[in-house]
Design a protein around this motif. Structure first.
Motif, short mmCIF file in Angstrom:
data_model
loop_
_atom_site.label_atom_id
_atom_site.label_comp_id
_atom_site.label_asym_id
_atom_site.label_seq_id
_atom_site.Cartn_x
_atom_site.Cartn_y
_atom_site.Cartn_z
N THR A 59 36.74 -49.26 -56.39
CA THR A 59 37.26 -48.10 -57.12
C THR A 59 38.30 -48.54 -58.14
OG1 THR A 59 36.99 -46.87 -55.07
CG2 THR A 59 38.11 -45.75 -56.85
N LEU A 60 39.11 -49.54 -57.77
CA LEU A 60 40.08 -50.10 -58.71
C LEU A 60 39.36 -50.71 -59.92
CD1 LEU A 60 43.15 -50.91 -59.10
CD2 LEU A 60 42.50 -53.11 -58.13
N SER A 61 38.26 -51.40 -59.66
CA SER A 61 37.47 -51.99 -60.76
C SER A 61 36.96 -50.90 -61.69
CB SER A 61 36.26 -52.76 -60.20
OG SER A 61 36.66 -53.82 -59.39
N ARG A 62 36.45 -49.81 -61.10
CA ARG A 62 35.95 -48.71 -61.93
C ARG A 62 37.08 -48.09 -62.75
NH1 ARG A 62 30.88 -46.83 -59.90
NH2 ARG A 62 29.90 -48.67 -58.98
N ARG A 63 38.22 -47.93 -62.13
CA ARG A 63 39.37 -47.35 -62.84
C ARG A 63 39.82 -48.26 -63.99
NH1 ARG A 63 41.74 -43.45 -65.24
NH2 ARG A 63 44.01 -43.38 -65.10
N LEU A 64 39.89 -49.56 -63.71
CA LEU A 64 40.28 -50.51 -64.76
C LEU A 64 39.26 -50.49 -65.89
CD1 LEU A 64 42.17 -52.78 -65.71
CD2 LEU A 64 40.72 -54.39 -64.45
N SER A 65 37.99 -50.47 -65.53
CA SER A 65 36.92 -50.42 -66.55
C SER A 65 37.06 -49.16 -67.40
CB SER A 65 35.56 -50.45 -65.86
OG SER A 65 34.53 -50.26 -66.78
N GLN A 66 37.37 -48.05 -66.74
CA GLN A 66 37.56 -46.78 -67.45
C GLN A 66 38.72 -46.88 -68.45
OE1 GLN A 66 39.18 -43.40 -65.15
NE2 GLN A 66 37.30 -42.31 -65.68
N LEU A 67 39.82 -47.47 -68.01
CA LEU A 67 41.00 -47.59 -68.87
C LEU A 67 40.74 -48.54 -70.03
CD1 LEU A 67 43.78 -47.83 -66.12
CD2 LEU A 67 43.38 -45.91 -67.67
N LEU A 68 40.12 -49.68 -69.74
CA LEU A 68 39.86 -50.67 -70.80
C LEU A 68 38.82 -50.18 -71.78
CD1 LEU A 68 39.83 -53.99 -68.72
CD2 LEU A 68 41.72 -52.97 -69.99
N GLY A 69 37.91 -49.34 -71.30
CA GLY A 69 36.86 -48.82 -72.17
C GLY A 69 37.40 -47.95 -73.29
N LEU A 70 38.64 -47.50 -73.18
CA LEU A 70 39.26 -46.67 -74.21
C LEU A 70 39.81 -47.50 -75.36
CD1 LEU A 70 41.25 -44.24 -71.85
CD2 LEU A 70 39.05 -43.80 -72.96
N ASP A 71 39.88 -48.81 -75.16
CA ASP A 71 40.49 -49.69 -76.17
C ASP A 71 39.41 -50.22 -77.13
OD1 ASP A 71 41.76 -51.61 -77.64
OD2 ASP A 71 42.75 -52.56 -75.93
N PRO A 72 39.45 -49.81 -78.40
CA PRO A 72 38.41 -50.24 -79.35
C PRO A 72 38.50 -51.71 -79.74
CG PRO A 72 40.11 -48.97 -80.48
CD PRO A 72 40.42 -48.89 -79.02
N THR A 73 39.62 -52.36 -79.40
CA THR A 73 39.75 -53.78 -79.76
C THR A 73 39.19 -54.69 -78.67
OG1 THR A 73 41.93 -54.08 -78.73
CG2 THR A 73 41.88 -53.23 -80.99
N LEU A 74 38.57 -54.10 -77.69
CA LEU A 74 38.16 -54.87 -76.52
C LEU A 74 36.64 -54.80 -76.34
CD1 LEU A 74 40.34 -54.79 -73.41
CD2 LEU A 74 37.90 -54.51 -73.11
N ILE A 75 36.06 -55.94 -76.00
CA ILE A 75 34.64 -56.01 -75.66
C ILE A 75 34.55 -56.39 -74.19
CG2 ILE A 75 32.44 -57.16 -76.12
CD1 ILE A 75 33.52 -57.84 -78.92
N MET A 76 33.95 -55.53 -73.37
CA MET A 76 34.00 -55.78 -71.93
C MET A 76 32.64 -55.57 -71.28
SD MET A 76 36.18 -53.87 -68.95
CE MET A 76 34.93 -52.64 -68.77
N THR A 77 32.38 -56.36 -70.26
CA THR A 77 31.24 -56.10 -69.39
C THR A 77 31.72 -56.17 -67.96
OG1 THR A 77 28.95 -56.67 -68.88
CG2 THR A 77 30.47 -58.51 -69.18
N MET A 78 31.10 -55.34 -67.12
CA MET A 78 31.48 -55.29 -65.70
C MET A 78 30.25 -55.62 -64.86
SD MET A 78 33.16 -52.11 -63.61
CE MET A 78 33.36 -52.15 -61.85
N ILE A 79 30.39 -56.61 -64.02
CA ILE A 79 29.29 -57.04 -63.14
C ILE A 79 29.60 -56.56 -61.72
CG2 ILE A 79 27.99 -59.02 -62.27
CD1 ILE A 79 28.84 -60.54 -64.80
N LEU A 80 28.71 -55.75 -61.17
CA LEU A 80 28.97 -55.14 -59.86
C LEU A 80 28.42 -55.95 -58.70
CD1 LEU A 80 28.22 -51.43 -60.78
CD2 LEU A 80 30.45 -52.49 -60.51
N ASN A 81 27.33 -56.65 -58.93
CA ASN A 81 26.70 -57.40 -57.84
C ASN A 81 26.31 -58.79 -58.34
OD1 ASN A 81 25.55 -57.87 -55.30
ND2 ASN A 81 23.53 -57.16 -55.99
N PRO A 82 27.26 -59.73 -58.35
CA PRO A 82 27.04 -61.02 -59.01
C PRO A 82 26.23 -62.01 -58.17
CG PRO A 82 29.23 -60.96 -58.10
CD PRO A 82 28.63 -59.62 -57.80
N VAL A 83 25.00 -61.65 -57.92
CA VAL A 83 24.13 -62.55 -57.15
C VAL A 83 23.17 -63.22 -58.13
CG1 VAL A 83 22.41 -62.71 -55.33
CG2 VAL A 83 24.31 -61.08 -55.11
N TYR A 84 23.34 -64.51 -58.34
CA TYR A 84 22.51 -65.27 -59.28
C TYR A 84 22.00 -66.51 -58.56
CZ TYR A 84 24.96 -62.32 -62.66
OH TYR A 84 25.48 -61.25 -63.34
#
Length: 281
Positions: A59-84
């Motif tokens: 939930t903290l990750s989702r909240r951080l993603s939500q907050l960072l998503g408001l910043d137009p100077t930022l390019i972000m990706t969020m990986i939820l299940n990093p199984v490679y």
């Protein structure tokens, strides 16, 4: 009709889904959110946030993603299940997420690890230096990353200017991630922020319950949970948000089924007695 509608609520207050609207920010969560945002703003590179199961990392990750998503100077990706299965698969996924096309020898050939690394390097310098964008990779459940993927991240974190790291990586994971990254010395040395999320304190358990009920539309002057019920919840859950949410959900169902008006200590104790515990296998 759902139990929460019988209680006059608009939504389910104690879902265990990571909805940022129902994210109660404890002092721990506020602190780590603040420090992560500072680390990203200053482009300090690698941040690691650890916590036991159920402490609210997703939930903290989702909240951080939500907050960072408001910043137009930022390019972000969020990986939820990093199984490679391999570093090639990981790099291909990163390239797709950032819409990066890797150059390769012939149209029939698949890009190699080196092709992807070169393409991502060019992207980082084009966007992160020339374009002055902050590029962020946020990875939840980071304890699932294998060693080759951690090595990829380490190599990407090498890119920097005289003033800042070009790539920002946030690893959120369970405590089992700690010994793994501790063993990779040249990755460990790159961590600019290390944080361990602890469970809630008793007063925060009360605040979390009241916050979620309010978000769900509860407006009565009378509390649904008595003081002694909250103490019983804290004692049983030890302040882990997911356990609190599950027990409170059961308590509200009990309230409706038994036509009671308030949840007291006796209700919580009855639920605890009937709780199914895991068995050793």
């Amino acid at each position: 009709m759902s139990y929460y509608k019988i209680l006059g609520l608009d939504k389910e207050p104690f879902s265990t889904s990571p909805d940022p609207k129902f994210f109660y920010e404890s002092k721990e969560h506020k602190s780590v959110l603040y420090r992560l945002r500072v680390a990203i703003e200053l482009r300090r590179g690698l941040s690691v946030v650890l916590g036991d199961v159920g402490t609210g990392k997703t939930t903290l990750s989702r909240r951080l993603s939500q907050l960072l998503g408001l910043d137009p100077t930022l390019i972000m990706t969020m990986i939820l299940n990093p199984v490679y299965e391999s570093e090639l698969q990981f790099l291909r996924d990163l390239a797709e997420r950032f819409h990066i096309k890797a150059a390769y020898a012939t149209p029939a050939a698949e890009p190699t690890v080196l092709d992807y690394l070169k393409a991502i390097e060019k992207f980082l310098f084009d966007k992160g230096v020339e374009g002055n964008k902050t590029i962020v990779i946020l990875i939840d459940e980071s304890q699932k990353l294998n060693l080759s993927c951690l090595e990829v991240l380490r190599s990407l974190l090498n890119y920097e200017t005289n003033e800042f790291k070009i790539l920002q990586v946030i690893l959120m994971g369970q405590m089992e991630l700690l010994p793994r990254i501790s063993g990779i010395k040249n990755l460990w040395d790159r961590i600019s922020l290390k944080y361990v999320i602890n469970p809630l304190e008793e007063n925060e358990v009360r605040e979390m319950i009241e916050f979620r009920l309010k978000e769900a539309g509860y407006v009565s002057r009378y509390p649904l949970f008595t003081d002694n019920s909250i103490r019983a919840i804290f004692n049983y859950t030890q302040g882990y948000p997911r356990k609190i949410a599950m027990l409170c959900h059961d308590a509200l169902e009990y309230l409706v089924m038994h036509k009671k008006e308030m949840i007291d200590k006796e209700v919580i104790e009855a639920l605890i007695r009937n709780d199914v515990q895991p068995v050793d296998v």
